[in-house]
Design a protein around this motif. Sequence first.
Motif, PDB file in Angstrom:
ATOM      1  N   PHE A  50      -0.705  -1.200   1.971  1.00  0.00           N
ATOM      2  CA  PHE A  50      -1.371  -1.493   0.697  1.00  0.00           C
ATOM      3  C   PHE A  50      -2.385  -0.403   0.369  1.00  0.00           C
ATOM      4  CE2 PHE A  50       0.053  -5.447   2.576  1.00  0.00           C
ATOM      5  CZ  PHE A  50       0.906  -5.879   1.578  1.00  0.00           C
ATOM      6  N   GLU A  51      -2.554  -0.165  -0.916  1.00  0.00           N
ATOM      7  CA  GLU A  51      -3.461   0.908  -1.354  1.00  0.00           C
ATOM      8  C   GLU A  51      -4.236   0.460  -2.585  1.00  0.00           C
ATOM      9  OE1 GLU A  51      -1.334   4.494  -2.272  1.00  0.00           O
ATOM     10  OE2 GLU A  51      -0.303   4.494  -0.329  1.00  0.00           O
ATOM     11  N   PRO A  52      -5.504   0.879  -2.672  1.00  0.00           N
ATOM     12  CA  PRO A  52      -6.242   0.606  -3.903  1.00  0.00           C
ATOM     13  C   PRO A  52      -5.985   1.687  -4.949  1.00  0.00           C
ATOM     14  CG  PRO A  52      -7.704   1.586  -2.260  1.00  0.00           C
ATOM     15  CD  PRO A  52      -6.330   1.531  -1.641  1.00  0.00           C
ATOM     16  N   ILE A  61      -4.668  -3.558  -6.543  1.00  0.00           N
ATOM     17  CA  ILE A  61      -3.832  -3.357  -5.345  1.00  0.00           C
ATOM     18  C   ILE A  61      -2.442  -2.824  -5.696  1.00  0.00           C
ATOM     19  CG2 ILE A  61      -2.879  -5.707  -5.290  1.00  0.00           C
ATOM     20  CD1 ILE A  61      -3.225  -5.590  -2.201  1.00  0.00           C
ATOM     21  N   ARG A  62      -1.950  -1.943  -4.842  1.00  0.00           N
ATOM     22  CA  ARG A  62      -0.581  -1.447  -4.915  1.00  0.00           C
ATOM     23  C   ARG A  62       0.031  -1.491  -3.526  1.00  0.00           C
ATOM     24  NH1 ARG A  62      -1.757  -2.284  -9.333  1.00  0.00           N
ATOM     25  NH2 ARG A  62      -1.594  -1.005 -11.208  1.00  0.00           N
ATOM     26  N   TRP A  63       1.344  -1.681  -3.486  1.00  0.00           N
ATOM     27  CA  TRP A  63       2.064  -1.703  -2.211  1.00  0.00           C
ATOM     28  C   TRP A  63       2.995  -0.500  -2.177  1.00  0.00           C
ATOM     29  CZ3 TRP A  63       5.937  -6.176  -0.672  1.00  0.00           C
ATOM     30  CH2 TRP A  63       6.476  -5.903   0.593  1.00  0.00           C
ATOM     31  N   PRO A  86       1.138  -5.747  -8.303  1.00  0.00           N
ATOM     32  CA  PRO A  86       0.907  -7.063  -7.678  1.00  0.00           C
ATOM     33  C   PRO A  86       1.825  -8.189  -8.165  1.00  0.00           C
ATOM     34  CG  PRO A  86      -1.095  -6.250  -8.787  1.00  0.00           C
ATOM     35  CD  PRO A  86      -0.103  -5.162  -8.829  1.00  0.00           C
ATOM     36  N   ASP A 114      -5.693  -9.195   0.960  1.00  0.00           N
ATOM     37  CA  ASP A 114      -6.897  -8.905   0.183  1.00  0.00           C
ATOM     38  C   ASP A 114      -7.968  -8.216   1.025  1.00  0.00           C
ATOM     39  OD1 ASP A 114      -6.413  -9.502  -2.437  1.00  0.00           O
ATOM     40  OD2 ASP A 114      -7.146 -11.567  -2.329  1.00  0.00           O
ATOM     41  N   MET A 130      -7.156  -4.730   1.559  1.00  0.00           N
ATOM     42  CA  MET A 130      -7.330  -4.016   0.295  1.00  0.00           C
ATOM     43  C   MET A 130      -8.816  -3.772  -0.001  1.00  0.00           C
ATOM     44  SD  MET A 130      -6.603  -3.004  -2.859  1.00  0.00           S
ATOM     45  CE  MET A 130      -7.543  -3.032  -4.407  1.00  0.00           C
ATOM     46  N   TYR A 131      -9.655  -4.799   0.169  1.00  0.00           N
ATOM     47  CA  TYR A 131     -11.086  -4.661  -0.137  1.00  0.00           C
ATOM     48  C   TYR A 131     -11.709  -3.570   0.737  1.00  0.00           C
ATOM     49  CZ  TYR A 131     -10.474  -9.302  -2.334  1.00  0.00           C
ATOM     50  OH  TYR A 131     -10.044 -10.364  -3.098  1.00  0.00           O
TER      51      TYR A 131
END
Length: 276
Positions: free
Chosen positions: A40-42, A62-64, A74, A91, A94-95
Amino acid sequence: RAKAAGRARFVLFDDSLQRQAMDVLGLEHELRAAIAAGEFEPYFQPLVRLGDSHAIGYEALIRWRHPTRGILTPDKFLPVAEESGLLEAIDWQMYRLACAAAAPLVKSGGFITLNISPRHFQNDDFDERLLRLTAETGFDPSKLRIEVTEGTLLGDPDAVAKILDRLRVACVEAALDDFGTGYSSLGYVHRFPLKMIKIDRSFIDSLGSDRSQRSSAVVGAILALAHSLGVEVVAEGIETELQRQALVAMGCMFGQGYLFGRPKPAEHWVEAPAEG
Ligand code: C2E
Ligand code: MG
Ligand code: MG
Ligand code: MG
């Protein structure tokens, strides 16, 4: 012919049902692997001052990075993550990544926002955990805002208000996301410590179209309420210059949308910061 067509249709339907069930199971399996592998990436999208397009902050989205399907948004995986109980783990990953990546974005002022799903507020220690994360990543909590929805606020209003109060004391402000789509009751807003209201994209979409009168009325009412409470207003999903102008004319100060920039990795905004 009709019979053949009918049979074909039946087979197709049966196939797709089975495929759907397999997809969900497959996706859940892939999500577990993605958590383990850290896929996962912000991404970040600027929130701007409508007058001069200056970025006042960035929303983390969020991106996968899927091993075979590319970058997924998402809508492709959060519903299944939610159903399979994986949303919180995803989450928190991601955070953490968002806070770690965002320091250069807020160096010269501004903030980032995180989208917090209702589930997190069922844990009374959500605020503690979020603050621990800022400490661990060295991110200044006063540069962090959280986005919550109407559903979250009204789920358990007293418990949520307490968590938001404690976060505010720690300088983490809250924004109300997608406003106007839920209960659309302006009456409860003052009961929560909100710094910002984000007007849902659906109202901005129709500004400047035949349906614009109704939307303008809603946007106007939200602006009047927010300003009387001293709450900032951001219009979401601005795609055209016409929409920007309409919002400025109504007294809306801030906005977000493809007109100002699509969500991108943090580096994009550091190398080519939004104007100003
Ligand atoms: P949201 O919080 O309302 O975020 C705004 C969505 O609108 C984003 O979609 C953004 O890419 C999109 N958007 C921005 N400007 C425009 C525009 O001008 N036109 C159009 N058509 N769309 C625009 P995205 O990134 O696909 O995220 C969808 C939703 O997923 C978010 O809606 C939020 O509810 C949720 N979400 C995103 N990131 C996270 C996360 O880290 N955790 C959780 N729990 N939810 C997240
Ligand atoms: Mg949001
Ligand atoms: Mg929103
Ligand atoms: Mg939304």
